[in-house]
Design a protein around this motif. Structure first.
Motif, PDB file in Angstrom:
ATOM      1  N   TYR A 278       1.042  -1.113   0.229  1.00 45.46           N
ATOM      2  CA  TYR A 278       0.443   0.360   0.054  1.00 45.46           C
ATOM      3  C   TYR A 278       1.095   1.165   0.236  1.00 45.46           C
ATOM      4  O   TYR A 278       1.866   1.245   0.998  1.00 45.46           O
ATOM      5  CB  TYR A 278      -0.675  -0.239   1.541  1.00 45.46           C
ATOM      6  CG  TYR A 278      -1.748  -0.928   0.826  1.00 45.46           C
ATOM      7  CD1 TYR A 278      -3.233  -0.894   1.025  1.00 45.46           C
ATOM      8  CD2 TYR A 278      -1.817  -2.205   1.571  1.00 45.46           C
ATOM      9  CE1 TYR A 278      -4.437  -2.183   1.212  1.00 45.46           C
ATOM     10  CE2 TYR A 278      -2.716  -2.836   2.012  1.00 45.46           C
ATOM     11  CZ  TYR A 278      -3.369  -3.186   1.186  1.00 45.46           C
ATOM     12  OH  TYR A 278      -4.349  -4.278   1.544  1.00 45.46           O
ATOM     13  N   ASN A 279       0.453   2.303  -0.449  1.00 41.95           N
ATOM     14  CA  ASN A 279       1.112   3.700  -1.035  1.00 41.95           C
ATOM     15  C   ASN A 279       0.287   4.879  -0.793  1.00 41.95           C
ATOM     16  O   ASN A 279      -0.884   4.211  -1.777  1.00 41.95           O
ATOM     17  CB  ASN A 279       2.404   3.579  -1.679  1.00 41.95           C
ATOM     18  CG  ASN A 279       2.139   3.406  -3.005  1.00 41.95           C
ATOM     19  OD1 ASN A 279       1.233   4.523  -2.960  1.00 41.95           O
ATOM     20  ND2 ASN A 279       3.062   2.544  -3.683  1.00 41.95           N
ATOM     21  N   THR A 280       0.240   5.722  -1.084  1.00 41.56           N
ATOM     22  CA  THR A 280      -0.182   6.863  -0.691  1.00 41.56           C
ATOM     23  C   THR A 280       1.284   7.974  -1.514  1.00 41.56           C
ATOM     24  O   THR A 280       2.369   7.947  -1.104  1.00 41.56           O
ATOM     25  CB  THR A 280      -0.576   8.029   0.095  1.00 41.56           C
ATOM     26  OG1 THR A 280      -1.464   6.797   0.876  1.00 41.56           O
ATOM     27  CG2 THR A 280      -1.826   9.494  -0.740  1.00 41.56           C
ATOM     28  N   THR A 281       1.003   8.489  -3.529  1.00 43.62           N
ATOM     29  CA  THR A 281       1.410   9.608  -3.507  1.00 43.62           C
ATOM     30  C   THR A 281       0.943  10.549  -3.453  1.00 43.62           C
ATOM     31  O   THR A 281      -0.012  11.124  -3.606  1.00 43.62           O
ATOM     32  CB  THR A 281       1.672   9.352  -4.658  1.00 43.62           C
ATOM     33  OG1 THR A 281       2.659   7.597  -4.854  1.00 43.62           O
ATOM     34  CG2 THR A 281       2.479  10.140  -5.714  1.00 43.62           C
ATOM     35  N   PHE A 300       7.740   1.061   7.071  1.00 43.73           N
ATOM     36  CA  PHE A 300       7.686   1.889   5.978  1.00 43.73           C
ATOM     37  C   PHE A 300       8.661   3.067   5.194  1.00 43.73           C
ATOM     38  O   PHE A 300       9.804   3.439   6.095  1.00 43.73           O
ATOM     39  CB  PHE A 300       6.028   2.024   6.098  1.00 43.73           C
ATOM     40  CG  PHE A 300       6.158   4.013   6.443  1.00 43.73           C
ATOM     41  CD1 PHE A 300       6.415   5.268   6.535  1.00 43.73           C
ATOM     42  CD2 PHE A 300       5.793   4.241   8.430  1.00 43.73           C
ATOM     43  CE1 PHE A 300       6.097   6.294   6.928  1.00 43.73           C
ATOM     44  CE2 PHE A 300       5.998   5.167   9.009  1.00 43.73           C
ATOM     45  CZ  PHE A 300       5.948   6.287   7.859  1.00 43.73           C
ATOM     46  N   ARG A 310       5.976   9.765  -1.913  1.00 46.19           N
ATOM     47  CA  ARG A 310       5.890   9.002  -1.884  1.00 46.19           C
ATOM     48  C   ARG A 310       5.649   8.142  -0.403  1.00 46.19           C
ATOM     49  O   ARG A 310       7.274   7.838   0.193  1.00 46.19           O
ATOM     50  CB  ARG A 310       5.983   7.554  -2.968  1.00 46.19           C
ATOM     51  CG  ARG A 310       5.151   6.019  -3.033  1.00 46.19           C
ATOM     52  CD  ARG A 310       4.985   5.158  -4.000  1.00 46.19           C
ATOM     53  NE  ARG A 310       4.382   5.604  -4.998  1.00 46.19           N
ATOM     54  CZ  ARG A 310       4.370   5.188  -6.659  1.00 46.19           C
ATOM     55  NH1 ARG A 310       5.213   4.618  -7.274  1.00 46.19           N
ATOM     56  NH2 ARG A 310       3.931   6.108  -7.699  1.00 46.19           N
ATOM     57  N   GLY A 312       4.923   4.718   1.994  1.00 48.67           N
ATOM     58  CA  GLY A 312       4.301   3.736   1.441  1.00 48.67           C
ATOM     59  C   GLY A 312       5.232   2.224   2.433  1.00 48.67           C
ATOM     60  O   GLY A 312       6.397   2.291   2.731  1.00 48.67           O
ATOM     61  N   SER A 329      -3.124   2.447   3.873  1.00 47.57           N
ATOM     62  CA  SER A 329      -2.404   4.059   3.924  1.00 47.57           C
ATOM     63  C   SER A 329      -2.410   4.395   4.438  1.00 47.57           C
ATOM     64  O   SER A 329      -1.271   5.555   4.612  1.00 47.57           O
ATOM     65  CB  SER A 329      -2.695   3.906   2.272  1.00 47.57           C
ATOM     66  OG  SER A 329      -2.806   3.011   1.045  1.00 47.57           O
ATOM     67  N   GLN A 350      -4.317   7.248  -3.335  1.00 49.71           N
ATOM     68  CA  GLN A 350      -3.389   6.053  -3.121  1.00 49.71           C
ATOM     69  C   GLN A 350      -3.782   5.015  -4.350  1.00 49.71           C
ATOM     70  O   GLN A 350      -3.908   5.097  -4.869  1.00 49.71           O
ATOM     71  CB  GLN A 350      -5.134   5.505  -1.549  1.00 49.71           C
ATOM     72  CG  GLN A 350      -5.484   6.942  -0.588  1.00 49.71           C
ATOM     73  CD  GLN A 350      -6.353   5.995  -0.038  1.00 49.71           C
ATOM     74  OE1 GLN A 350      -7.514   5.559  -0.152  1.00 49.71           O
ATOM     75  NE2 GLN A 350      -5.923   5.984   1.607  1.00 49.71           N
TER      76      GLN A 350
END
Length: 417
Positions: A278-281, A300, A310, A312, A329, A350
């Protein structure tokens, strides 16, 4: 059914491993058909952190790791999560993970991973010199951060493994940390800095550029969903979901988390599962992220991309079918804001993707048990980008019937038989 098309080489999967392998094979004079069921870099190759993590030689399955698992699992948003609905399905994988964590098995995996990383780094250095690709790479250095002196000491075995593998790094205190990355929360007094850590500014665009280099030299891109493989006297066949059958002298299976049924169709039952990443940019902003940051006690990373930041990491074992849990996330994003108080976490995108994971942390690279005309190149976990050039070199050597520069037995699909 008769084959509807005949090819020289079919590479199944247009992620970073498939695209890099297609380019390497085209440079060898082979004629490649790149088979992808969606778009180039649609999966994990577009959502990774963009880190070339060559020092990361230590397998996840390490002695003593199972003592930590119960504590991790008690936190549904912690560094390792298994949903109850998936526990029965993942149990055989966890059993093999435990076996791989025993001292002798761990030592063997560490040695094999170290050799592969050396090859991967050597090959990637050549890739980075390619004029069309130079702009995607930037040496920024990697800063590993720890909450306490005790947690840094607990990670010493991993740093010893890196040192023995030839990695260059040094310990840093708060003064150095403030210089390397201003704006960190005061809790971070302990860290390690790796000066030659390299960042890929846009992993998706790099994968697309590699595929384009292959296409410019004669490769062909075709759309289709490979469902099974079969052998022929002169090669192999790829059976597609729409009923088509493609025939080739050589087939390369490089479709990441979707590779397991293709190997099974040739009798190779590999224990491949998925780390759901999972990540959020976040959009570009006033906060100046200088380099790759690893928050090791929280599993993370925060990395500087060309078009944003980013956030994640962490691992959820949940297969391909369960819906995403984007609370993971949001949990990482909340921690990132606490650790980097000036970071603006609004307006992010996300993402969840599938990392193809083997229980001993080693990918599957080598020929199928049933035929040398099918080459496997999958199962790299979170190291696909890092090991892509080394894997492509091995694929090209096998396809051209050359002796590879390292022994492939530790990476064989048959190692779990």
């Amino acid at each position: 059914m008769q084959a509807s098309n005949s090819c020289d080489v079919i590479v199944i999967g247009a992620g970073i491993i498939g695209a890099m392998s297609a380019w390497y094979l085209q440079r060898e004079g082979r004629s490649v058909t790149l088979l992808e069921h969606q778009q180039i870099a649609h999966g994990a190759s577009q959502g990774n952190a963009g880190i070339l993590a060559f020092p990361e030689v230590s397998p996840m399955a390490a002695p003593g790791v199972f003592r930590k698992v119960p504590g991790w699992l008690l936190d549904p948003l912690g560094p390792l999560s298994i949903r109850p609905a998936y526990l029965a399905q993942i149990t055989p994988w966890l059993w093999r993970f435990w076996r791989a964590s025993r001292p002798q098995a761990y030592a063997q995996s560490l040695a094999a991973q170290t050799q592969l990383m050396h090859l991967a780094q050597t090959e990637m250095q050549q890739v980075m010199r390619e004029r069309a690709l130079q702009s995607y790479f930037r040496q920024v250095g990697t800063l590993d951060l720890y909450d306490t002196e005790a947690s840094l000491q607990a990670a010493q075995k991993d740093w010893d493994n890196r040192a023995q593998a030839g990695a260059q790094f040094h310990r840093v205190g708060r003064t150095d940390i403030d210089h390397l990355q201003p704006g960190l929360a005061p809790q971070f007094q302990h860290g390690m800095f790796t000066p030659d850590g390299t960042q890929v500014g846009n992993p998706r665009q790099l994968t697309q550029a590699l595929a384009q280099l292959a296409l410019q030299t004669g490769a062909v891109l075709t759309t289709g969903h490979a469902r099974a493989l079969s052998t022929t006297p002169t090669g192999a066949q790829v059976h597609l979901a729409d009923g088509r059958v493609l025939q080739a002298r050589t087939v390369v299976v490089a479709c990441g988390a979707w590779s397991k049924p293709l190997a099974a169709s040739l009798g190779d039952k590999v224990p491949l599962d998925t780390e759901r990443g999972y990540n959020t940019t976040l959009p570009l902003q006033g906060f100046a992220l200088q380099r790759q940051l690893y928050f090791n006690d929280h599993a993370f990373v925060v990395t500087p991309l060309a078009d944003g930041i980013r956030v994640g990491g962490a691992v959820e074992l949940g297969g391909l079918a369960l819906p995403p849990n984007f609370e993971r996330s949001r949990a990482m994003l909340g921690k990132a804001q606490r650790f980097l108080p000036q970071l603006d976490i609004q307006g992010g995108t996300q993402w969840m993707g599938f990392r193809p994971s083997m229980p001993d942390s080693l990918p599957v690279i080598g020929t199928a048990s049933a035929t040398s005309n099918v080459i496997y190149a999958f199962g790299h976990g979170h190291l696909g980008l890092t090991q892509s050039a080394g894997t492509a070199r091995l694929v090209a050597d096998l396809a051209c019937q050359r002796t590879p520069p390292l022994a492939l037995a530790p990476f064989s699909a048959a190692r779990f038989a």
